[in-house]
Design a protein around this motif. Structure first.
Motif, PDB file in Angstrom:
ATOM      1  N   UNK A   1      -2.705  -4.370  -6.203  1.00 50.21           N
ATOM      2  CA  UNK A   1      -2.357  -5.379  -5.208  1.00 50.21           C
ATOM      3  C   UNK A   1      -1.933  -6.697  -5.836  1.00 50.21           C
ATOM      4  N   UNK A   2      -2.661  -7.143  -6.853  1.00 52.34           N
ATOM      5  CA  UNK A   2      -2.419  -8.477  -7.412  1.00 52.34           C
ATOM      6  C   UNK A   2      -1.445  -8.491  -8.583  1.00 52.34           C
ATOM      7  N   UNK A   3      -1.349  -7.408  -9.326  1.00 54.47           N
ATOM      8  CA  UNK A   3      -0.504  -7.402 -10.520  1.00 54.47           C
ATOM      9  C   UNK A   3       0.777  -6.592 -10.338  1.00 54.47           C
ATOM     10  N   UNK A   4       0.681  -5.412  -9.750  1.00 56.52           N
ATOM     11  CA  UNK A   4       1.868  -4.571  -9.580  1.00 56.52           C
ATOM     12  C   UNK A   4       2.701  -4.969  -8.365  1.00 56.52           C
ATOM     13  N   UNK A   5       2.057  -5.349  -7.276  1.00 57.56           N
ATOM     14  CA  UNK A   5       2.781  -5.621  -6.039  1.00 57.56           C
ATOM     15  C   UNK A   5       3.828  -6.722  -6.170  1.00 57.56           C
ATOM     16  N   UNK A   6       3.558  -7.827  -6.912  1.00 57.47           N
ATOM     17  CA  UNK A   6       4.622  -8.832  -7.059  1.00 57.47           C
ATOM     18  C   UNK A   6       5.870  -8.298  -7.751  1.00 57.47           C
ATOM     19  N   UNK A   7       5.742  -7.231  -8.541  1.00 52.06           N
ATOM     20  CA  UNK A   7       6.875  -6.707  -9.294  1.00 52.06           C
ATOM     21  C   UNK A   7       7.669  -5.677  -8.505  1.00 52.06           C
ATOM     22  N   UNK A   8       6.989  -4.795  -7.765  1.00 53.63           N
ATOM     23  CA  UNK A   8       7.695  -3.691  -7.106  1.00 53.63           C
ATOM     24  C   UNK A   8       7.690  -3.800  -5.593  1.00 53.63           C
ATOM     25  N   UNK A   9       6.920  -4.730  -5.033  1.00 54.74           N
ATOM     26  CA  UNK A   9       6.975  -4.970  -3.601  1.00 54.74           C
ATOM     27  C   UNK A   9       5.956  -4.188  -2.797  1.00 54.74           C
ATOM     28  N   UNK A  10       5.691  -4.624  -1.566  1.00 54.33           N
ATOM     29  CA  UNK A  10       4.651  -4.007  -0.732  1.00 54.33           C
ATOM     30  C   UNK A  10       4.988  -2.597  -0.265  1.00 54.33           C
ATOM     31  N   UNK A  11       6.272  -2.257  -0.123  1.00 51.85           N
ATOM     32  CA  UNK A  11       6.635  -0.910   0.324  1.00 51.85           C
ATOM     33  C   UNK A  11       6.217   0.124  -0.722  1.00 51.85           C
ATOM     34  N   UNK A  12       6.438  -0.183  -1.982  1.00 54.86           N
ATOM     35  CA  UNK A  12       6.040   0.731  -3.061  1.00 54.86           C
ATOM     36  C   UNK A  12       4.531   0.914  -3.094  1.00 54.86           C
ATOM     37  N   UNK A  13       3.796  -0.187  -2.958  1.00 53.36           N
ATOM     38  CA  UNK A  13       2.334  -0.107  -2.986  1.00 53.36           C
ATOM     39  C   UNK A  13       1.831   0.673  -1.783  1.00 53.36           C
ATOM     40  N   UNK A  14       2.449   0.471  -0.627  1.00 53.93           N
ATOM     41  CA  UNK A  14       2.063   1.214   0.565  1.00 53.93           C
ATOM     42  C   UNK A  14       2.295   2.713   0.383  1.00 53.93           C
ATOM     43  N   UNK A  15       3.420   3.077  -0.204  1.00 50.34           N
ATOM     44  CA  UNK A  15       3.703   4.493  -0.467  1.00 50.34           C
ATOM     45  C   UNK A  15       2.672   5.065  -1.445  1.00 50.34           C
ATOM     46  N   UNK A  16       2.339   4.311  -2.459  1.00 56.84           N
ATOM     47  CA  UNK A  16       1.357   4.771  -3.456  1.00 56.84           C
ATOM     48  C   UNK A  16       0.015   5.068  -2.797  1.00 56.84           C
ATOM     49  N   UNK A  17      -0.504   4.111  -2.033  1.00 56.01           N
ATOM     50  CA  UNK A  17      -1.808   4.303  -1.387  1.00 56.01           C
ATOM     51  C   UNK A  17      -1.756   5.424  -0.344  1.00 56.01           C
ATOM     52  N   UNK A  18      -0.634   5.530   0.365  1.00 51.55           N
ATOM     53  CA  UNK A  18      -0.511   6.572   1.384  1.00 51.55           C
ATOM     54  C   UNK A  18      -0.557   7.966   0.761  1.00 51.55           C
ATOM     55  N   UNK A  19       0.185   8.147  -0.323  1.00 52.48           N
ATOM     56  CA  UNK A  19       0.167   9.430  -1.004  1.00 52.48           C
ATOM     57  C   UNK A  19      -1.208   9.711  -1.608  1.00 52.48           C
ATOM     58  N   UNK A  20      -1.792   8.711  -2.231  1.00 54.27           N
ATOM     59  CA  UNK A  20      -3.083   8.892  -2.899  1.00 54.27           C
ATOM     60  C   UNK A  20      -4.181   9.239  -1.902  1.00 54.27           C
ATOM     61  N   UNK A  21      -4.158   8.592  -0.759  1.00 52.50           N
ATOM     62  CA  UNK A  21      -5.223   8.805   0.233  1.00 52.50           C
ATOM     63  C   UNK A  21      -5.075  10.119   0.987  1.00 52.50           C
ATOM     64  N   UNK A  22      -3.971  10.813   0.795  1.00 52.15           N
ATOM     65  CA  UNK A  22      -3.839  12.133   1.401  1.00 52.15           C
ATOM     66  C   UNK A  22      -4.671  13.182   0.651  1.00 52.15           C
TER      67      UNK A  22
END
Length: 459
Positions: A31-52
């Motif tokens: 959330x704090x280090x990767x999100x500024x670089x790749x954006x919230x859509x990428x982080x949302x996709x990551x968590x969505x896939x992981x939580x499946x």
């Protein structure tokens, strides 16, 4: 880069797999280090896939991408772009198997770097610094900094395993199944740093140019090589310049000081780029800004598709019939993309328009003025840039004429009036204006030459 509909469709199946369990600290890093670089859509996709992936399991049941589109409320081009960024930054690996009428994917989710790995990466931390600024970057470092407890004056009294437990020997008649001892359980995977390979940097050429009496080959360790390649990508340093930078980082033991090497590369870049640091930008147009064209049919639609899928550097090469573009042209384009936040596709339209207007040269003042105008207009797509060029063509001609009048000498010369060339797509609605130009310059020949170059674009 291929359009997303050639790579993936909603009906394609996917399975999510994990190599190991993630800990709660990973969420904070993402959330704090990767999100500024790749954006919230990428982080949302990551968590969505992981939580499946259900607790205690290593993979999911097959699902369609249509299901993923509904979960995220995103179209497939946005998901495809986010997936590519996750892959590029080391958070995801993708595997594909294609049958006659079925395409299946496996998405392997990778853990993020630890805070220590991230802040010493030499690549991601520089991009983060440039993105969030010095003050917030230092706050982030403090957020993840762990203070070591001072144990001075304390004695270690921890009991050992053998001090607490003993092994009892009783008859056991059941045969032990080896499968029970070797079953794979989820474990925490060790994250890997990002590996890059800059296309402009020939490492073998770099090694061949080193003076072994100054830098012995054994000084180029695996770690040093990794740092050199990252610095070459980050700051766009060629083999010759990197050699000079490396010489300044050798210590008295004939070893490469990693921190000195990074500092020397930063110092070189800040001098060359006026105290700025590089930003993380896309190489080609993001699919979310593609025109709604399934199969290009007309010449203009094929040109739009080409400008959407080619990088500005490659466009310059194509327009020069395979010749490498000038360093000054590349630097001008880089500054426009970074400082004015123009997308690659929009920059491609700008290059085509300005080169035809200025005798196949990129005139800095003319390019920057139009780029600033498009930036203020928040132009994002190729079609938007084309339409704006059509509607504002008369204004741009006046700008060019003003610049010519300022630079022209006081003495009178014989001039003639002729209509300057414009791209074919500009004629369908753009208004031309008669301006004064040199009679000796054959505009029609130059226009025909450019059209011939553009016939080589990718389909």
């Amino acid at each position: 880069m291929e359009p997303h509909w050639k790579e993936i469709i909603p009906g394609d199946q996917y399975i999510v797999s994990i190599d190991g369990m993630q800990n709660i600290g990973d969420n904070k890093v993402l959330t704090l280090l990767y999100q500024p670089l790749i954006g919230p859509v990428c982080i949302s996709l990551y968590f969505t896939l992981l939580n499946q992936v259900e607790d205690g399991k290593l993979e999911t049941e097959p699902a369609s991408h249509y299901y993923l589109m509904n979960l995220l409320d995103l179209n497939l081009s946005q998901i495809y772009e986010a997936r590519q960024k996750l892959e590029a930054i080391g958070l995801m690996e993708t595997y594909m198997k294609e049958n006659e009428d079925l395409r299946s994917f496996i998405y392997v989710m990778k853990p993020p770097l630890s805070p220590k790995q991230f802040f010493t990466d030499g690549l991601l931390n520089i991009y983060l610094y440039q993105k969030v600024g010095r003050d917030y970057y230092n706050r982030l470092k403090q957020t993840f900094a762990n203070k070591v407890i001072d144990k001075t004056g304390f004695d270690k009294i921890t009991k050992g395993f053998q001090d607490v437990f003993s092994s009892s020997h009783f008859p056991y008649h059941d045969q032990i199944d080896e499968h029970d001892l070797t079953v794979k359980y989820p474990t925490k995977e060790i994250p890997e740093t990002i590996m890059v390979q800059p296309p402009h940097f020939d490492f073998d050429l770099f090694l061949a140019g080193l003076n072994e009496s100054v830098i012995p080959k054994q000084a180029i360790t695996t770690e040093v090589k990794d740092v050199i390649i990252k610095l070459a990508f980050l700051y766009e340093i060629d083999a010759i310049q990197m050699k000079n930078i490396l010489y300044s980082a050798i210590n008295e033991q004939n070893q490469i000081d990693i921190e000195a090497l990074r500092k020397a590369a930063r110092d070189w870049y800040t001098i060359e780029h006026y105290s700025s640091l590089p930003k993380l930008v896309d190489r080609t147009q993001s699919p979310i800004y593609y025109a709604n064209i399934d199969v290009p049919k007309t010449q203009e639609e094929r040109l739009i598709r080409y400008l959407e899928t080619v990088s500005p550097r490659q466009l310059l090469i194509d327009l020069s019939e395979g010749s490498e573009p000038l360093e000054s042209d590349l630097r001008l384009i880089e500054e426009i993309m970074v400082k004015l936040n123009l997308t690659p596709g929009v920059v491609n339209v700008l290059i085509q328009y300005c080169m035809l207007r200025t005798d196949m040269k990129l005139t800095k003042s003319f390019v920057e003025r139009i780029a600033s105008h498009w930036s203020r207009k928040k132009v994002k797509t190729v079609t938007e840039a084309m339409e704006l060029a059509k509607s504002e063509h008369r204004k741009y001609v006046d700008w060019q004429k003003q610049q010519k009048e300022i630079k022209s000498s006081p003495r009178k010369t014989t001039r003639t009036t002729r209509q300057e060339p414009v791209p074919d797509w500009l004629k369908n609605g753009g208004q031309t204006k008669q301006v004064e130009v040199d009679e000796n310059f054959d505009f029609e020949a130059e226009k025909k030459k450019l059209e011939e170059r553009l016939k080589k674009y990718k389909k």
